[in-house]
Design an enzyme around this catalytic site. Structure first.
Site, PDB file in Angstrom:
ATOM      1  CG  ASP A   9      -5.407 -13.917   9.018  1.00 52.76           C
ATOM      2  OD1 ASP A   9      -4.247 -13.873   8.558  1.00 52.76           O
ATOM      3  OD2 ASP A   9      -5.538 -14.293  10.336  1.00 52.76           O
ATOM      4  CG  ASP A 103      -0.557 -12.737   7.602  1.00 57.55           C
ATOM      5  OD1 ASP A 103      -0.637 -11.819   8.602  1.00 57.55           O
ATOM      6  OD2 ASP A 103      -1.115 -13.684   7.844  1.00 57.55           O
ATOM      7  CD  GLU A 104      -3.908 -10.985  11.527  1.00 55.44           C
ATOM      8  OE1 GLU A 104      -4.584 -10.198  12.365  1.00 55.44           O
ATOM      9  OE2 GLU A 104      -3.111 -11.720  12.084  1.00 55.44           O
TER      10      GLU A 104
HETATM   11 MG    MG Z   1      -2.534 -15.185   8.640  1.00 49.04          MG
END
Ligand code: MG
Length: 395
Positions: A9, A103-104
């Protein structure tokens, strides 16, 4: 083999990209997406979070809390490109990843466990490669399953690396508020709290049949999650199409021996990554970027896919002959694509190739057992010398 899942993350992703690209904004509260007053905040940098700014907050509220913040419009195309780069890096380590947002992403690192001294080391290696290649910081969580891995990545933020080991699931989950449980939104949270269940630990102690009256057929799932049980597999939405390795050098390289050695090193990394993922590459590409940023890529397709350094190096050296070196080199990269399962029928190999194949696999085994430095090609020793020398120069 124990299952290990890693959740990556990125920390304050959009804001971090903006701070990377605008050095004058580093250390300042940066708020992405808050430019139009009627909009909402997409991401706030950690500096902005200190003022109470959060993502999904109305921009007007963010302006109130942080009037001197740097408010910037999102550059989605840039974030998407960075996201793809990060996924590509993760695919160096695992044959498949499951992105859940820009973003993960999840990855299954069970197979890598044998290539590193510990699961922590796997996490550190991936975080480090992301930092090196994108200038961005990732937090990572490593655990026996997806639910716990996501929980873990949140626990170390920012720049975190948190491991939930086997056997510690119940103990680590118990003190957390019930809303931290996967799938618990506002409505379910209210139901739990009305039942007197405020922490995950409270849920652990509540019999399933008591839960059933309130939660219906979701009761069993929540109960299992509270105990850290989650058998969902990684749903791979991205599978590696190529495996590559490249470096940009601090000073442009002109020495031919040095260039050849760098090609040998990258060939070694690509071959090891192929073997780790039980893949072979049929197409080998060599990328050279010169001092003037002129970039040349040449490829060759082999008759049989390979996962051996010797083959990749030989192919890359043939490609190098087709390139005119008229200026210094700032980047060298090697990529294997056209991926296929490795050929195991030894009779296809000449005696010499069979020996090479055995030697490279023995090297993998020794590195698995004793660590990366136990046995390496001599070229790596020279590389360390070169790096030390350039460090000395810097001092
Ligand atoms: Mg993040």
């Amino acid at each position: 083999m124990k299952r290990w899942i890693m959740h990556v993350d990125m920390d304050a992703f959009f804001a971090s990209v903006e701070q990377r690209d605008h050095p004058e904004w580093r250390g300042k509260p940066v708020i992405v997406g808050g430019k139009a007053k009627r909009g909402v905040v997409a991401t706030a940098s950690y500096e902005a979070r200190a003022f109470g700014v959060r993502s999904a907050m109305p921009s007007a509220k963010a302006h109130e809390l942080c009037p001197d913040g740097v408010f910037v419009a999102p550059r989605m195309d840039v974030y998407k490109r960075e996201s793809a780069k990060i996924h590509e890096i993760m695919l160096h380590y695992a044959p498949a990843i499951e992105p859940i947002s820009l973003d993960e992403a999840f990855m299954d690192i069970s197979g890598l466990r044998n290539h590193y001294p510990s699961v922590d080391a796997v996490g550190r290696a991936i975080k480090e490669e992301i930092r090196e290649k994108t200038g961005l910081i990732a937090s990572a969580g490593i655990a026996p399953n997806k639910f716990l891995a996501k929980m873990a990545s949140d626990m170390g933020k920012p720049d975190g690396l948190f491991i939930i080991p086997y056997g510690k699931e119940i103990e680590i989950l118990a003190p957390l508020p019930i809303r931290k449980l996967w799938g618990v939104g506002h409505v379910t949270e209210k139901k739990f709290i009305e039942m007197g269940i405020e922490t995950i630990g409270d849920l652990q102690k509540t019999p399933t049949n008591v839960l059933k009256s309130i939660l219906g057929n979701q009761a069993g799932m929540f109960k299992k999650l509270s105990l850290g049980i989650d058998n969902r597999p990684i749903e791979s939405r991205r599978v590696a199409k190529s495996i590559g390795d490249e470096s940009t050098y601090e000073t442009d390289m002109t020495d031919e021996n040095e260039i050849n050695r760098q090609i040998a090193l990258h060939s070694d990394v690509v071959a090891q990554r192929l073997r780790k993922q039980k893949l072979a590459g049929r197409t080998i590409s060599l990328k050279i970027r010169f001092a003037s940023f002129r970039t040349v890529t040449r490829s060759i397709t082999l008759e049989v896919g390979t996962d051996l350094q010797e083959d990749i190096y030989e192919a890359a050296m043939k490609l190098k002959e087709k390139i005119y070196f008229t200026e210094g080199v700032r980047l060298i990269g090697i990529t294997a694509s056209n991926l296929c399962p490795p050929v195991e029928t030894i009779d296809l190999f000449s005696d010499k190739r069979e020996k090479q194949s055995r030697a490279e696999r023995v090297m993998d085994k020794i590195q698995d057992l004793f660590g990366k430095n136990a046995l390496r090609r001599a070229i790596w020793l020279e590389e360390e010398k070169r790096k030390n020398q350039s460090d000395e120069k810097e001092k």
